[in-house]
Design a protein around this motif. Structure first.
Motif, PDB file in Angstrom:
ATOM      1  N   LEU A 179       5.905   5.912  -1.487  1.00 41.28           N
ATOM      2  CA  LEU A 179       5.294   4.704  -2.037  1.00 41.28           C
ATOM      3  C   LEU A 179       6.165   4.088  -3.126  1.00 41.28           C
ATOM      4  O   LEU A 179       6.189   2.870  -3.297  1.00 41.28           O
ATOM      5  N   ILE A 180       6.870   4.941  -3.872  1.00 44.76           N
ATOM      6  CA  ILE A 180       7.724   4.441  -4.942  1.00 44.76           C
ATOM      7  C   ILE A 180       8.948   3.744  -4.346  1.00 44.76           C
ATOM      8  O   ILE A 180       9.293   2.630  -4.722  1.00 44.76           O
ATOM      9  N   HIS A 181       9.630   4.420  -3.449  1.00 45.55           N
ATOM     10  CA  HIS A 181      10.818   3.894  -2.782  1.00 45.55           C
ATOM     11  C   HIS A 181      10.583   3.990  -1.279  1.00 45.55           C
ATOM     12  O   HIS A 181      10.966   4.971  -0.653  1.00 45.55           O
ATOM     13  N   PRO A 182       9.957   2.992  -0.698  1.00 41.95           N
ATOM     14  CA  PRO A 182       9.649   3.089   0.728  1.00 41.95           C
ATOM     15  C   PRO A 182      10.916   3.166   1.583  1.00 41.95           C
ATOM     16  O   PRO A 182      11.910   2.513   1.296  1.00 41.95           O
ATOM     17  N   ARG A 183      10.859   3.978   2.601  1.00 41.58           N
ATOM     18  CA  ARG A 183      11.975   4.130   3.522  1.00 41.58           C
ATOM     19  C   ARG A 183      11.939   2.986   4.528  1.00 41.58           C
ATOM     20  O   ARG A 183      10.864   2.544   4.935  1.00 41.58           O
ATOM     21  N   PRO A 184      13.114   2.556   4.965  1.00 40.82           N
ATOM     22  CA  PRO A 184      13.104   1.497   5.982  1.00 40.82           C
ATOM     23  C   PRO A 184      12.535   2.039   7.294  1.00 40.82           C
ATOM     24  O   PRO A 184      12.862   3.146   7.713  1.00 40.82           O
ATOM     25  N   GLN A 185      11.677   1.254   7.895  1.00 35.93           N
ATOM     26  CA  GLN A 185      11.021   1.677   9.127  1.00 35.93           C
ATOM     27  C   GLN A 185      11.815   1.169  10.333  1.00 35.93           C
ATOM     28  O   GLN A 185      12.265   0.021  10.340  1.00 35.93           O
TER      29      GLN A 185
END
Length: 178
Positions: A162-168
């Motif tokens: 949530l802090i650093h969302p990963r690219p989906q």
């Protein structure tokens, strides 16, 4: 003989010599020095802290926070980090003070007069038992500081997505065929 300066008068005719707390404390200290015949001047430090809580909307007036570190908001990651750092700093300071106080207390109690029929070694042992309890309190404050740091570490670990969302990545469209 020194000449006396006239006091300033306010609109109601009264003197405003002691209008502020600092002025009253300074006058009291000056009276003390004058009473001693000006043989010495004690160090006088005056600190005045004024906190004013103003409610939202001017007249609303919320109740002041009862939290030592301020009201925890936890709206952002910075709020969590700041609170954990403040808690760590306060607990470390408390731990240091309690550990020093434990040693001082133990030393003072060891100097106490022994009970009737007691030897000096027993007096020191009793003092050590009492000081040990305060030392345990200092250990608890140290543990609280460590857990405050661990809280932020766990927060980062558990909420990293949530802090650093990963690219989906887009899902592949290979339909299943019978």
């Amino acid at each position: 003989m020194a000449t006396r300066t006239p006091r300033r008068q306010t609109a109601n005719g009264k003197s405003n010599k002691f209008k502020t707390a600092a002025g009253a404390a300074g006058a009291a200290a000056g009276g003390f020095v004058g009473a001693m015949g000006q043989s010495f001047v004690p160090p006088v430090n005056i600190t005045i802290n004024r906190t004013q809580n103003v409610g939202i909307g001017g007249g609303g007036g919320r109740a002041a926070s009862h939290f030592l570190l301020g009201e925890p908001t936890f709206n952002t990651t910075d709020d969590v980090r700041e609170y954990c750092n403040q808690l760590r700093a306060v607990m470390l300071q408390c731990a240091i003070e309690m550990a020093m106080a434990a040693k001082i207390l133990e030393a003072r109690l060891a100097q106490a007069l022994p009970l009737p029929g007691e030897n000096p070694i027993q007096t020191r042992m009793r003092a050590k038992k009492v000081g040990w309890k305060l030392k345990r309190a200092a250990d608890g404050a140290t543990a609280a500081a460590k857990n405050a740091v661990a809280t932020y570490g766990a927060f980062q670990r558990e909420y990293a997505d949530l802090i650093h969302p990963r690219p989906q990545q887009a899902a592949t469209t290979n339909p299943f065929r019978f």
